[in-house]
Design an enzyme around this catalytic site. Structure first.
Site, PDB file in Angstrom:
ATOM      1  NE  ARG A 118     -44.788  40.454  19.041  1.00  0.00           N
ATOM      2  CZ  ARG A 118     -43.890  41.411  18.683  1.00  0.00           C
ATOM      3  NH1 ARG A 118     -43.096  42.184  19.516  1.00  0.00           N
ATOM      4  NH2 ARG A 118     -43.439  41.390  17.386  1.00  0.00           N
TER       5      ARG A 118
ATOM      6  CG  ASP B  82     -46.661  33.478  16.690  1.00  0.00           C
ATOM      7  OD1 ASP B  82     -45.289  33.059  16.323  1.00  0.00           O
ATOM      8  OD2 ASP B  82     -47.079  34.661  16.397  1.00  0.00           O
TER       9      ASP B  82
ATOM     10  NE  ARG C  77     -43.925  35.231   7.611  1.00  0.00           N
ATOM     11  CZ  ARG C  77     -43.891  36.282   7.826  1.00  0.00           C
ATOM     12  NH1 ARG C  77     -44.029  36.717   9.299  1.00  0.00           N
ATOM     13  NH2 ARG C  77     -43.919  37.287   7.118  1.00  0.00           N
TER      14      ARG C  77
ATOM     15  CE1 TYR D 103     -40.918  38.069   7.828  1.00  0.00           C
ATOM     16  CE2 TYR D 103     -40.832  38.329   5.430  1.00  0.00           C
ATOM     17  CZ  TYR D 103     -41.121  38.831   6.769  1.00  0.00           C
ATOM     18  OH  TYR D 103     -41.606  40.127   6.765  1.00  0.00           O
TER      19      TYR D 103
ATOM     20  CB  THR E 278     -51.127  32.210  13.810  1.00  0.00           C
ATOM     21  OG1 THR E 278     -50.041  32.636  14.503  1.00  0.00           O
ATOM     22  CG2 THR E 278     -51.635  31.518  15.089  1.00  0.00           C
TER      23      THR E 278
END
Length: 423
Positions: free
Chosen positions: A189, A141, A298, A295, A139
């Site tokens: 988030r 994040d 990432r 995007y 991930t």
């Protein structure tokens, strides 16, 4: 030679180094003479019985895959619910796995993917089907529980820090007659790890980013605007990095796009940088620019972190080892053993401790005013963006990325009547 087939699947948003994990999985399995199938478009491919035969890929292509961004086999945002609610889908998965003699299932994703792998392992036990399920961490994040950091994050963090530093030089050059405030929106988030990574671009309080907004702290517009005004008065310009998930004190997302929920049940976010830029312009009367890299954060394989690349490959190799050793319902996680020099190792963690859990920024990583990072955060973050893992470049100046063929193995079951990809 182990008997059976290994199925690998990618889940959720991809990263700059998820294919490094995929390549490591394929190479490690080949070394043990284990056939690897890859589900096309993640768990959907397993449900649809769309399984890619990776044995068709030459060794050179697999090596090149490790240096290619995106998700080589396709990913998806489909969350399987509880065994009771989604039992028919889990039973379909077992039927597909049984039909293709899949004895090892590796699911490369985040919290929700760990939950799916855990539930599938439980149903296989109920059906007395010999299946070992392994979660493989991924991930951008960095919010995966238990593991010190998550493959995918280091490269996104490096892209963020470099981009903010470069943009700040542009703003500083133009501030006298043009842009005074620049707002950069970072993914995140509920956890502000990527926004925090931008803080690595600054060594002093006056260097950019002078302000970072985290989802872990309530957004106070009055205090924010006053802070921007002070920085502009002192420095002449200001760079703000805002996590997409910042909320007001009453819990409302500042960037709630009003588009409902996604497949994982998350509020659709978008536009926090544009919103903040508009408020700064209206309140302070200065020229403002903003950026939503989205995007790009990432997918930026061209500036991947060497640390991240090595960890992505390591978890892939270890996942295969755990699978073939029968270590069911586990995940290889990264354990930091030293900050300086930076050292790490891999250990097995039960999926029960990871599934559906979320790791947020520690309070000690956020500055006392809530709008910057601390020395502790810098010690944690810096090693994760170190080193370069550049892809090879072609004569035309572009990276030499590879696209594998998607040769599917023949179906053995009837088509799946219910397709969760088209709900």
């Amino acid at each position: 030679m182990p008997q059976g087939t290994l199925l690998y699947a990618q889940s959720g948003g991809v990263t700059a180094v998820i294919n490094a994990t995929a390549a490591a999985v394929i190479e490690a399995a080949r070394a043990r003479r284990v056939k690897v199938l890859a589900a096309r478009n993640g768990i959907l491919g397993a449900l649809r019985e769309e399984l890619i035969d990776t044995s068709k890929a030459p060794a050179a292509a697999v090596r090149a895959l490790a240096l290619t961004p995106g998700g080589a086999f396709g990913s998806c945002r489909v969350k399987l619910k509880s065994l009771d609610v989604d039992r028919a889908r889990y039973e379909r998965l077992i039927a597909v796995l049984r039909a293709h003699d899949v004895r090892w299932f590796l699911y490369n994703g985040g919290n929700d993917s760990a939950d799916t792998a855990l539930k599938l392992s439980q149903l296989a036990a109920e059906f007395d089907y010999p299946l070992t399920c392994i979660g493989v961490p991924k991930t951008v994040d960095n919010d995966l529980a238990v593991t010190d950091c998550c493959p995918g994050f280091g490269s996104a963090a490096k892209y963020t820090a470099v981009s903010v530093r470069e943009a700040a030089l542009d703003v500083a050059a133009m501030a006298d007659t043009s842009t005074r405030v620049f707002v950069y929106e970072a993914m995140g988030r509920h956890a502000g790890w990527l926004a925090a990574a931008a803080g690595l671009a600054a060594k002093t309080p006056d260097e950019a980013p002078q302000i970072i907004l985290f989802p872990e702290r309530a957004y106070d517009e009055t205090a924010f605007l006053a802070h921007v005004e002070r920085v502009v008065a002192r420095v002449g310009w200001c760079v703000v990095v805002a996590s997409e998930g910042i909320r007001t004190a009453d819990g409302r997302f500042v960037a709630d796009a009003g588009a409902g929920k996604d497949a994982f049940g998350h509020t659709q976010l978008g536009g926090v940088a544009a919103h903040l830029a508009g408020r700064v312009h209206d309140a302070l009367g200065v020229k403002v620019h903003w950026a939503l890299p989205d995007y790009l954060q990432r997918s930026a394989r061209h500036i991947a972190s060497r640390t991240d690349f090595e960890q992505a490959q390591a978890v892939g190799r270890k996942a295969v080892a755990y699978a073939l050793d029968g270590r069911n319902a586990t995940m290889p996680v990264i354990v930091r053993t030293s900050d300086s020099p930076y050292r790490w190792k891999l250990e097995a963690a039960p999926l029960q401790r990871i599934a559906n859990r979320e790791k947020k920024m520690p309070a000690g990583f956020i500055r006392s005013d809530g709008r910057g990072i601390t020395a502790a955060a810098r010690r944690y973050l810096e090693p994760l963006i170190r080193g370069e893992a550049y892809p090879p470049y072609r004569r035309d100046g572009l990276p030499a990325y590879v696209a594998l063929g998607h040769a599917l193995v023949p179906r053995k079951l009837a088509p799946w009547a219910e397709d969760p990809g088209r709900d």
